[in-house]
Scaffold this motif. Structure first.
Motif, mmCIF file in Angstrom:
data_model
loop_
_atom_site.group_PDB
_atom_site.id
_atom_site.type_symbol
_atom_site.label_atom_id
_atom_site.label_comp_id
_atom_site.label_asym_id
_atom_site.label_seq_id
_atom_site.Cartn_x
_atom_site.Cartn_y
_atom_site.Cartn_z
ATOM 1 N N PRO A 149 -9.958 9.435 -9.893
ATOM 2 C CA PRO A 149 -10.899 8.861 -8.927
ATOM 3 C C PRO A 149 -10.742 7.348 -8.741
ATOM 4 C CG PRO A 149 -12.040 10.436 -10.327
ATOM 5 C CD PRO A 149 -10.653 10.314 -10.868
ATOM 6 N N GLN A 151 0.373 11.147 -15.036
ATOM 7 C CA GLN A 151 -0.172 10.503 -16.224
ATOM 8 C C GLN A 151 -1.628 10.914 -16.377
ATOM 9 O OE1 GLN A 151 0.464 7.097 -19.102
ATOM 10 N NE2 GLN A 151 1.742 8.591 -18.138
ATOM 11 N N GLY A 152 -1.954 11.428 -17.558
ATOM 12 C CA GLY A 152 -3.338 11.826 -17.811
ATOM 13 C C GLY A 152 -3.680 13.154 -17.147
ATOM 14 N N PHE A 158 -4.468 9.923 3.200
ATOM 15 C CA PHE A 158 -4.105 8.544 2.850
ATOM 16 C C PHE A 158 -2.930 8.036 3.685
ATOM 17 C CE2 PHE A 158 -6.458 9.599 -1.055
ATOM 18 C CZ PHE A 158 -7.193 8.440 -1.236
ATOM 19 N N SER A 194 -0.630 17.296 -17.066
ATOM 20 C CA SER A 194 -0.881 15.963 -16.533
ATOM 21 C C SER A 194 -0.752 16.016 -15.015
ATOM 22 C CB SER A 194 0.065 14.940 -17.147
ATOM 23 O OG SER A 194 1.395 15.270 -16.867
ATOM 24 N N TYR A 199 0.826 -1.206 0.000
ATOM 25 C CA TYR A 199 0.000 0.000 0.000
ATOM 26 C C TYR A 199 0.861 1.257 0.000
ATOM 27 C CZ TYR A 199 -2.881 3.819 1.771
ATOM 28 O OH TYR A 199 -3.490 5.031 1.932
ATOM 29 N N LEU A 200 1.842 1.292 0.876
ATOM 30 C CA LEU A 200 2.675 2.496 0.977
ATOM 31 C C LEU A 200 3.447 2.741 -0.311
ATOM 32 C CD1 LEU A 200 3.919 2.062 4.655
ATOM 33 C CD2 LEU A 200 2.290 3.768 3.811
ATOM 34 N N ARG A 259 -7.814 6.629 -6.533
ATOM 35 C CA ARG A 259 -8.165 6.936 -5.136
ATOM 36 C C ARG A 259 -9.026 5.817 -4.550
ATOM 37 N NH1 ARG A 259 -7.067 12.281 -4.529
ATOM 38 N NH2 ARG A 259 -8.115 12.609 -2.546
ATOM 39 N N ARG A 316 3.832 9.635 -9.779
ATOM 40 C CA ARG A 316 3.722 9.297 -11.204
ATOM 41 C C ARG A 316 2.665 10.186 -11.855
ATOM 42 N NH1 ARG A 316 5.732 7.093 -15.884
ATOM 43 N NH2 ARG A 316 4.055 6.186 -17.139
ATOM 44 N N ASP A 365 -2.154 7.507 -21.093
ATOM 45 C CA ASP A 365 -2.441 8.817 -21.690
ATOM 46 C C ASP A 365 -1.794 8.894 -23.059
ATOM 47 O OD1 ASP A 365 -3.112 11.409 -22.187
ATOM 48 O OD2 ASP A 365 -1.714 12.275 -20.728
ATOM 49 N N PHE A 412 -16.729 8.458 -11.569
ATOM 50 C CA PHE A 412 -15.561 7.665 -11.965
ATOM 51 C C PHE A 412 -14.969 6.880 -10.788
ATOM 52 C CE2 PHE A 412 -15.663 10.391 -15.778
ATOM 53 C CZ PHE A 412 -15.673 9.373 -16.721
ATOM 54 N N ALA A 413 -15.209 7.347 -9.573
ATOM 55 C CA ALA A 413 -14.760 6.571 -8.416
ATOM 56 C C ALA A 413 -15.559 5.275 -8.279
ATOM 57 C CB ALA A 413 -14.869 7.402 -7.136
ATOM 58 N N ALA A 470 -14.004 8.490 -1.334
ATOM 59 C CA ALA A 470 -12.735 8.393 -2.071
ATOM 60 C C ALA A 470 -12.398 9.714 -2.746
ATOM 61 C CB ALA A 470 -12.814 7.274 -3.119
ATOM 62 N N VAL A 471 -13.437 10.484 -3.082
ATOM 63 C CA VAL A 471 -13.234 11.754 -3.774
ATOM 64 C C VAL A 471 -12.931 12.881 -2.792
ATOM 65 C CG1 VAL A 471 -14.400 13.491 -5.193
ATOM 66 C CG2 VAL A 471 -14.704 11.057 -5.695
ATOM 67 N N ARG A 492 -16.228 13.118 -10.670
ATOM 68 C CA ARG A 492 -15.293 12.394 -9.807
ATOM 69 C C ARG A 492 -15.995 11.258 -9.059
ATOM 70 N NH1 ARG A 492 -10.061 14.474 -8.815
ATOM 71 N NH2 ARG A 492 -9.700 16.081 -10.377
ATOM 72 N N LEU A 513 0.931 4.015 -2.841
ATOM 73 C CA LEU A 513 0.564 5.390 -2.496
ATOM 74 C C LEU A 513 1.632 6.374 -2.971
ATOM 75 C CD1 LEU A 513 -1.368 7.277 -0.952
ATOM 76 C CD2 LEU A 513 -0.123 6.714 1.146
ATOM 77 N N ILE A 539 -2.768 9.900 -8.360
ATOM 78 C CA ILE A 539 -3.636 9.871 -7.176
ATOM 79 C C ILE A 539 -4.836 10.811 -7.379
ATOM 80 C CG2 ILE A 539 -2.539 11.753 -5.860
ATOM 81 C CD1 ILE A 539 -2.939 10.045 -3.339
ATOM 82 N N ASP A 540 -4.719 11.684 -8.368
ATOM 83 C CA ASP A 540 -5.842 12.578 -8.651
ATOM 84 C C ASP A 540 -6.968 11.859 -9.402
ATOM 85 O OD1 ASP A 540 -6.827 15.330 -8.467
ATOM 86 O OD2 ASP A 540 -6.767 15.293 -10.662
ATOM 87 N N LEU A 582 -6.803 2.958 -3.734
ATOM 88 C CA LEU A 582 -5.966 3.266 -2.565
ATOM 89 C C LEU A 582 -6.784 3.233 -1.279
ATOM 90 C CD1 LEU A 582 -3.797 6.189 -4.016
ATOM 91 C CD2 LEU A 582 -2.990 3.881 -3.441
ATOM 92 N N ARG A 626 1.395 9.228 -5.917
ATOM 93 C CA ARG A 626 1.657 10.654 -5.640
ATOM 94 C C ARG A 626 2.709 11.250 -6.557
ATOM 95 N NH1 ARG A 626 1.378 9.992 0.937
ATOM 96 N NH2 ARG A 626 -0.729 10.834 1.181
#
Lengths: 605, 605
Positions: free
Chosen positions: A347, A326-327, B603, A340, A314-315, A350, A324, B173, B521-522, B595-596, B518, A318, A344-345, A353, A322
């Motif tokens: 949904p 992408q998108g 986290f 980009s 998990y860590l 998240r 990487r 992406d 999609f979550a 989650a959102v 959000r 996480l 973690i942004d 996670l 935070r």
């Protein structure tokens, strides 16, 4: 794997001091010499040792692997130095009484230290820590002479231990084992047989290895009632404690496994020359009971192993999420010029996670709660309390072992998923963690075995009173949650959950009583999973209560997101995951029997 | 792995002829040259080839692995002979029209053959079959000259193909890719860039490899709207079709992966000497649309890959459960003199096997149903039908890909569990199958990507009419089930399921319309899983209806257990698993937003 990905220190402190009030243990005479500072010190030292010495060997040990050459097993070279230091640090008997060589710490605290010692590199720990269970059996059932000869050297780590239980044709069915023991004139026993899947069955990290061996004395009753335990040292130990001749026990091969490549899984041959000697431990034919001392400890250890893997996975996920990028943010998905964002942004990331966090947090609290019960047992406020604490440990052990195994692996799988393509590569640690974790659902009794233990032995303990006490304790947390604004919205779901958990146990019990054994056992693992889910809900609610209280009484500003995260985690579990558990309960109480009534040929193939 | 563990021939016949009435396809003019016998012959031949030539290379290829030495990639030696035979057998273009070099078979039938060709050794197939998608793109979008130069050689397997999409910083992406293309005077383009995670990016099994490369023409619009596709041969192909000079495209390294060790996953460098040349395929800046021809095919292929792994894992576990004796019958558990029984007699093992069987059966029918829709599209009873069939393929593709990936891996995990300790060993094939299967949830778009496709593009197709048509088709099966005694008891649950699936889609749609992107999609992957569960329920009910009809009209005695097994499977799904799906639906329609709204810091870590 960098330091911050091993066991989450912030969360450990929260569980120890906010959720379980570890300081209050020091009010009891047996822990009066300790205080919060000393507790923290021990954990800090364990962490320091783990990060500095164990962590660098995690990936390396996997790649170096174990070598086997004509009866000799060589562990990964990189394990030698940490093994020496582990022994020097006296890490093995943290909770044992000082008179047997221990540090006398509360189980709750040694459990926290253990998260670092077990969790950082389990392939390493499998050499270093297995001797503890052997030592414990000797402490409980051995003669004074056996204690003198073996116990302290096992607790100190000067020698290591194993558990020779499984045979090629007797795995889960322990009673079917055929290794034999015949008495010699000098009070020793001659042992003959072969054993399989023996963790750390051989290695050269120590001068000696003490093998507790399950065997059948000639003429003993069939099945588990005719099993005895013998202590079979790799090198014979003379009466004065000095080392004698090599005993007639050899490793005949090691297994190539999916994971834990640094851990030696040995096939062992005893008495191939007819000269394997052992000492009887405890009474003849009482071996199963004695073995369970070690087995229960091992099962709790596996529960901690699995959740440690999950915690690290998990860590890592996480941190990857935070950093990487992408998108684009979902609101700007159609704007190719938008920047980009860290993943973690997204949904869905998240969501993954938070599912992982709920599992890891819940499993940590669960494991620590069992340690706390062990302290309650030891402290013994009253004989009733004392017994109940022990019974609750008994009830919860199979759940911790199997549930953490299942969910731990699930968290590892999700961690790979967060990494995407990179997660499938050997270059990223989550791949190894996942391979290492799978075994947790298998060894020391598969999920099916744990569920049978839960259903056949534990659920009906004391006419169900132990289980009822568990429900009562869950309800107590619900009542506490009802007193706080932040957690009150969760209590309706929680109450219903506890009540439905009772229904499920009733349905199982009724099915057993009416003799529908097959139907009941066809639902045994789902029942265990339901119990685990309920414990998660309980632990997460308890965490949310502890966090809400701390927030109410004023937390440091920098800690507020952490405490809010506890409440959000519980909210997520109750909103997104609990309905699924309720669905499982629905299925369970319907007691469908298709799996039982299906013809064998109907499975196809 | 022995022959009987590859794709279950009995079940394939059931799906083809009992469930989907493959024979009726021959009533259509385009398939009029075929009959049941010719269909069976093709599948028999595929099976024979797979068992004789591919199967022996499954474990061997994993151990031999791929070698990389200074730009040269060498696949497992044992793949050479089957690759030659694969090409000679003309296995690659079974469903293509004869005029482009195909066999003109229905997709439904080539899908069944493909289960053997893809499923027996996917690491092998990744070399042999990737050229098909490249050929298809050229067939659809290439010039006549490009077809002459490349298409037939790709379809025949004389050359292989790839797909150079992913870059180190542009995976999911796609629009962020930076590989560039500049026009040359002779009509070719100069390509410059680096690509990552390229399956079969290099090897020496064929004289040439055709790389479709996604790149950006200088000055093109940002994002996916500025992407074009270029055909970049490994060896330049002269105007007359003869081979020219090596092109400036090289493999710079291969990945060490969790599984699929026999498949080369390459990093590729294009234009490092400034002389990489390519040909534009289709229109400039329309590359994404063209690429999706290949991508959709690849996604369906991954769905088949995952379920083939699951099928093999199930059959292996089933055979192990039938032959491995351990423990006593549950009624005699306390009698140590009772004989030990095959583990399939243990209720929890049966429960695992039946969960696996439901998944495998459901996934097979699901994959074959999509192939059938492709035939409906091709046959075109009416223009409306034709379009709807294609739309349904579009709607279901992300579900097949992601759901089969998730459930396929889950089945593999359960197979390991049925084996117990043995399942964790390299000696048993399930360990490899599990490692090979994990990638299915990742490549060709992760589960998260598939769920976004489903939610953002597919669910709302034609104002939701495509989704509504899916529900209508499900309800049609429920109506048919209501007419048979054996399946009538399942219809109440099934009706409720279809109706709740509609609610879930409404909840998602509403959330999107209201701008709660959000939150929607979550819940996107859970929604996809719910859809997959519903499709499983549908397919299993459909199977039960088909089985009940055959039983009613009189089945051969030896086939009765198989047909009963179909009905039991559906019963098990509806009783034991469907309530869990209903729970998931409960959670989804509540649209929790924890989650959102969770702070990033909450986290932990």
């Amino acid at each position: 794997m960098a330091a911050q990905y091993v066991a989450d220190r912030r969360d450990i402190d929260f569980v120890l001091f906010d959720q379980f009030d570890a300081e209050s243990l020091t009010h009891h005479p047996i822990y009066a010499d300790f205080n919060r500072k000393t507790f923290e010190m021990v954990i800090n030292e364990a962490r320091k040792f783990a990060l500095k010495e164990l962590l660098p060997t995690y990936g390396l040990g996997d790649r170096q692997g174990v070598q086997f050459d004509r009866g000799t097993v060589t562990p990964p070279e990189c394990f030698r130095r940490p093994f020496e230091l582990f022994r020097e640090g006296e890490w093995l008997a943290l909770s044992e009484e000082p008179e047997v060589g221990g540090q006398g710490l509360p189980f709750l605290v040694s459990n926290a230290a253990g998260e670092y010692l077990i969790g950082t590199n389990f392939a390493f720990s499998s050499y270093a820590m297995l001797g503890h269970g052997a030592g414990k059996m000797i402490e409980r059932y051995g003669t004074e002479h056996q204690k003198d000869l073996f116990m302290k050297k096992l607790y100190s780590g000067e020698w290591t231990g194993t558990m020779l239980l499984t045979e090629p044709d007797a795995g889960s069915d322990v009673g079917a084992l055929t290794t034999s023991a015949t008495p010699n004139d000098d009070g020793t026993w001659s042992i003959y047989g072969t054993k399989a899947f023996i963790t750390s069955g051989d290695h050269d990290l120590t001068d000696n290895i003490i093998h507790p061996v399950l065997a059948r004395i000639e003429g003993a009753p069939a099945g588990t009632k005719g099993i005895s335990i013998f202590l079979v040292p790799k090198i014979w130990v003379n009466e004065d404690g000095s080392l004698g001749e090599p005993n007639d026990i050899v490793c005949t091969g090691i297994e190539e496994k999916m994971g834990l490549h640094g851990s030696a899984t040995c096939s062992m041959s005893l008495g191939s020359k007819g000269t394997c000697r052992g000492l009887l431990l405890g009474e003849a034919n009482k071996g199963m009971r004695i073995m369970f001392t070690m087995m229960n400890e091992a099962r709790l250890g596996v529960g901690i192993q699995a959740f440690s893997h999950a915690s690290a996975a998990y860590l890592l996920a996480l941190e990857y999420a935070r950093t990487r990028k992408q998108g684009r943010a979902v609101e700007e998905a159609l704007d190719p010029t938008a920047p980009s964002v860290p993943i973690i942004d997204h949904p869905d990331v998240r969501r993954m996670l938070l599912e992982m966090k709920c599992c890891v947090d819940g499993m940590r609290s669960f494991a620590y709660y069992i340690a706390l019960l062990m302290d309650h047992h030891r402290m013994g406020a009253s004989p009733d309390d004392q017994e109940m604490a022990d019974d609750l440990v008994g009830l919860l052990t199979p759940v911790l072992k199997a549930y953490n195994g299942i969910k731990g692996y699930d968290v590892c799988t999700k961690a790979i998923q967060v990494y995407g393509g990179a997660g499938y590569l050997r270059d990223y640690t989550v791949e190894q963690i996942s391979r290492d974790c799978k075994i947790a659902s298998i060894y020391e009794g598969t999920d099916g075995i744990q569920a049978m233990d839960l259903l056949a032995r534990k659920l009906g303990m004391k006419k169900g009173q132990v289980f009822m006490e568990l429900l009562a304790r869950m309800n107590r947390t619900v009542e506490e949650a009802a007193e706080l604004d932040a957690t009150r919205p969760l209590t309706e779901g929680a109450s219903k959950l506890v009540s439905r958990l009772g229904d499920c146990a009733m349905a199982m019990g009724k099915s057993l009583l009416e003799g529908n054994l097959r139907t009941a056992f066809a639902h045994s693992v789902p029942f265990l999973e339901i119990m685990g889910d309920a414990v998660m809900a309980w632990m997460l609610l308890w965490r949310a209560v502890a966090a809400a209280r701390t927030l109410k009484s004023g937390a440091k500003k920098k800690d507020i997101p952490f405490y809010n995260g506890q409440i959000k985690g519980a909210e997520f579990f109750f909103s997104n995951l609990l309905p699924v558990t309720m669905g499982k309960m629905e299925a369970l109480t319907a007691l469908g029997d298709a799996a039982v009534t299906m013809e064998d040929k109907g499975f196809g193939g």
